[in-house]
Design an enzyme around this catalytic site. Structure first.
Site, PDB file in Angstrom:
ATOM      1  N   ASN A  11       0.854  -1.191   0.000  1.00 55.83           N
ATOM      2  CA  ASN A  11       0.000   0.000   0.000  1.00 55.83           C
ATOM      3  C   ASN A  11       0.893   1.245   0.000  1.00 55.83           C
ATOM      4  O   ASN A  11       1.446   1.603   1.024  1.00 55.83           O
ATOM      5  CB  ASN A  11      -0.905  -0.024   1.243  1.00 55.83           C
ATOM      6  CG  ASN A  11      -1.766   1.218   1.354  1.00 55.83           C
ATOM      7  OD1 ASN A  11      -1.888   1.987   0.394  1.00 55.83           O
ATOM      8  ND2 ASN A  11      -2.373   1.426   2.509  1.00 55.83           N
ATOM      9  N   TRP A  12       0.997   1.855  -1.162  1.00 57.50           N
ATOM     10  CA  TRP A  12       1.887   3.015  -1.296  1.00 57.50           C
ATOM     11  C   TRP A  12       1.287   4.282  -0.678  1.00 57.50           C
ATOM     12  O   TRP A  12       1.957   5.307  -0.616  1.00 57.50           O
ATOM     13  CB  TRP A  12       2.189   3.280  -2.775  1.00 57.50           C
ATOM     14  CG  TRP A  12       3.099   2.272  -3.424  1.00 57.50           C
ATOM     15  CD1 TRP A  12       3.658   1.169  -2.831  1.00 57.50           C
ATOM     16  CD2 TRP A  12       3.561   2.277  -4.781  1.00 57.50           C
ATOM     17  NE1 TRP A  12       4.432   0.488  -3.743  1.00 57.50           N
ATOM     18  CE2 TRP A  12       4.397   1.161  -4.942  1.00 57.50           C
ATOM     19  CE3 TRP A  12       3.344   3.123  -5.879  1.00 57.50           C
ATOM     20  CZ2 TRP A  12       5.016   0.852  -6.160  1.00 57.50           C
ATOM     21  CZ3 TRP A  12       3.955   2.821  -7.085  1.00 57.50           C
ATOM     22  CH2 TRP A  12       4.788   1.690  -7.219  1.00 57.50           C
ATOM     23  N   LYS A  13       0.014   4.232  -0.326  1.00 56.07           N
ATOM     24  CA  LYS A  13      -0.679   5.424   0.202  1.00 56.07           C
ATOM     25  C   LYS A  13      -0.484   6.605  -0.775  1.00 56.07           C
ATOM     26  O   LYS A  13      -0.518   6.382  -1.970  1.00 56.07           O
ATOM     27  CB  LYS A  13      -0.184   5.747   1.610  1.00 56.07           C
ATOM     28  CG  LYS A  13      -0.254   4.531   2.543  1.00 56.07           C
ATOM     29  CD  LYS A  13      -0.059   4.872   3.973  1.00 56.07           C
ATOM     30  CE  LYS A  13       0.011   3.592   4.784  1.00 56.07           C
ATOM     31  NZ  LYS A  13      -0.044   3.835   6.221  1.00 56.07           N
ATOM     32  N   HIS A  95      -9.804   1.383   4.990  1.00 56.72           N
ATOM     33  CA  HIS A  95      -8.514   1.615   5.670  1.00 56.72           C
ATOM     34  C   HIS A  95      -8.731   2.667   6.767  1.00 56.72           C
ATOM     35  O   HIS A  95      -9.487   3.621   6.582  1.00 56.72           O
ATOM     36  CB  HIS A  95      -7.483   2.099   4.651  1.00 56.72           C
ATOM     37  CG  HIS A  95      -6.091   2.101   5.205  1.00 56.72           C
ATOM     38  ND1 HIS A  95      -5.643   3.061   6.072  1.00 56.72           N
ATOM     39  CD2 HIS A  95      -5.056   1.237   5.037  1.00 56.72           C
ATOM     40  CE1 HIS A  95      -4.387   2.797   6.411  1.00 56.72           C
ATOM     41  NE2 HIS A  95      -4.011   1.690   5.788  1.00 56.72           N
ATOM     42  N   GLU A  97      -7.034   5.093   7.712  1.00 54.55           N
ATOM     43  CA  GLU A  97      -6.749   6.480   7.327  1.00 54.55           C
ATOM     44  C   GLU A  97      -7.958   7.096   6.624  1.00 54.55           C
ATOM     45  O   GLU A  97      -8.194   8.297   6.719  1.00 54.55           O
ATOM     46  CB  GLU A  97      -5.477   6.532   6.454  1.00 54.55           C
ATOM     47  CG  GLU A  97      -4.243   6.306   7.312  1.00 54.55           C
ATOM     48  CD  GLU A  97      -3.051   5.747   6.573  1.00 54.55           C
ATOM     49  OE1 GLU A  97      -3.027   5.751   5.340  1.00 54.55           O
ATOM     50  OE2 GLU A  97      -2.121   5.281   7.267  1.00 54.55           O
ATOM     51  N   GLU A 164      -5.877  -4.687  10.903  1.00 53.01           N
ATOM     52  CA  GLU A 164      -4.892  -3.620  11.036  1.00 53.01           C
ATOM     53  C   GLU A 164      -5.177  -2.820  12.302  1.00 53.01           C
ATOM     54  O   GLU A 164      -5.978  -1.871  12.274  1.00 53.01           O
ATOM     55  CB  GLU A 164      -4.981  -2.679   9.828  1.00 53.01           C
ATOM     56  CG  GLU A 164      -4.614  -3.331   8.525  1.00 53.01           C
ATOM     57  CD  GLU A 164      -3.955  -2.327   7.593  1.00 53.01           C
ATOM     58  OE1 GLU A 164      -2.815  -2.566   7.209  1.00 53.01           O
ATOM     59  OE2 GLU A 164      -4.577  -1.301   7.292  1.00 53.01           O
ATOM     60  N   GLY A 170       2.086   2.573  10.860  1.00 50.39           N
ATOM     61  CA  GLY A 170       3.030   3.670  10.677  1.00 50.39           C
ATOM     62  C   GLY A 170       3.773   4.079  11.936  1.00 50.39           C
ATOM     63  O   GLY A 170       4.427   5.122  11.970  1.00 50.39           O
ATOM     64  N   SER A 210       3.018  -1.797  10.690  1.00 47.74           N
ATOM     65  CA  SER A 210       4.476  -1.796  10.893  1.00 47.74           C
ATOM     66  C   SER A 210       5.126  -3.137  10.542  1.00 47.74           C
ATOM     67  O   SER A 210       6.022  -3.615  11.239  1.00 47.74           O
ATOM     68  CB  SER A 210       4.810  -1.372  12.328  1.00 47.74           C
ATOM     69  OG  SER A 210       4.405  -0.035  12.539  1.00 47.74           O
TER      70      SER A 210
END
Ligand code: PEP
Length: 253
Positions: A11-13, A95, A97, A164, A170, A210
């Site tokens: 997942n490159w975000k 997700h 975020e 998650e 992160g 992480s």
């Protein structure tokens, strides 16, 4: 998801900043899908087409988000048919975020799941508690029942769930493999309460939070954890290569 393989999703975000960097990264990753591992890249929308053209046939394409409507007056949104048409296999939905920074609600997540399924995309539904000692049972039950509302028994087998824990994303502080495994079992139990054990005992559950070249194998080496969702460690070819090496070493069962 491919049978008898562990799924690793990069997942490159909202990274990298230029198409040149994205191309360099994908070229470094292309051809690295290792034995026993299915690899998917989830780049920002603007790089999907370029990644598809450069990642080689064995790497799958994932989107990071989708809108629930197919077309129309939804400025800035991307629909499931568009993602399917450009070659996506997977789409990450829910997700944390998006839930907590973009205000995505359980109802939106549910509509997105149903639209993805209708258009032949495999949803990777992300769930997880916010606080380290949070009420994981309550959170997972609420998130799963909300997201799966109206999803038929014939469709549950097409989903992937990503556990998650938000506190591990992160932060450099991952969950423990044992706790992640118990969360994966809890997820299957909650889904089993809706669809029955038979349809959910093999529901794929990934771990994310992480993940690194040091710990991937410890998570996905467990029988009940079917892969990993990788954020930060997927942004540099060397780190990601270490994740894949760790995945292969842990995939002993
Ligand atoms: C994620 O965003 O899904 C994630 C797991 O990020 P990180 O690996 O950076 O914790």
């Amino acid at each position: 998801m491919e049978k008898n393989k562990k799924l690793i999703v990069a997942n490159w975000k909202m990274n990298p900043q230029t198409a040149e960097e994205a191309l360099r990264l994908v070229k470094n990753i292309a051809g690295r899908a290792a034995r026993g591992v299915e690899l998917a890249i989830a780049p920002p929308f603007v790089y999907l087409d370029m990644v598809k053209k450069n990642c080689g046939r064995e790497i799958k394409l994932a989107a990071q988000n989708v809108h629930w409507e197919e077309r129309g007056a939804f400025t800035g949104e991307i629909s499931a048919p568009m993602l399917k048409n450009i070659g996506c296999d997977y789409v990450i939905i829910g997700h944390s975020e998006r839930r907590y920074k973009m205000g995505e609600t359980g109802e939106m997540i549910n509509l997105k799941i149903k639209s993805a399924l209708r258009h032949g995309l495999v949803p990777i539904l992300a769930v997880g508690e916010r606080e380290k000692n949070g009420d994981i049972k309550k959170t997972l039950a609420e998130q799963l029942t909300g997201a799966l509302e109206g999803v038929g028994a014939s469709e549950i087998g097409r989903l992937v769930i990503a556990y998650e824990p938000v506190w591990a994303i992160g932060t450099g502080v991952s969950d423990t493999p044992d706790h992640a495994l118990s969360a994966a079992l809890l997820i299957r139990k909650i889904a089993g309460g809706i669809y029955g054990k038979e349809l959910t005992e093999n529901l794929p559950v990934l771990y994310g939070g992480s993940v690194s070249g040091k710990n991937t194998g410890e998570f996905i080496g467990q029988k009940g954890i079917d892969g990993a969702l990788v954020g930060g460690a997927s942004l540099e070819a060397e780190n990601f290569e270490a994740v894949l090496a760790s995945a292969v070493s842990g995939d002993a069962e």
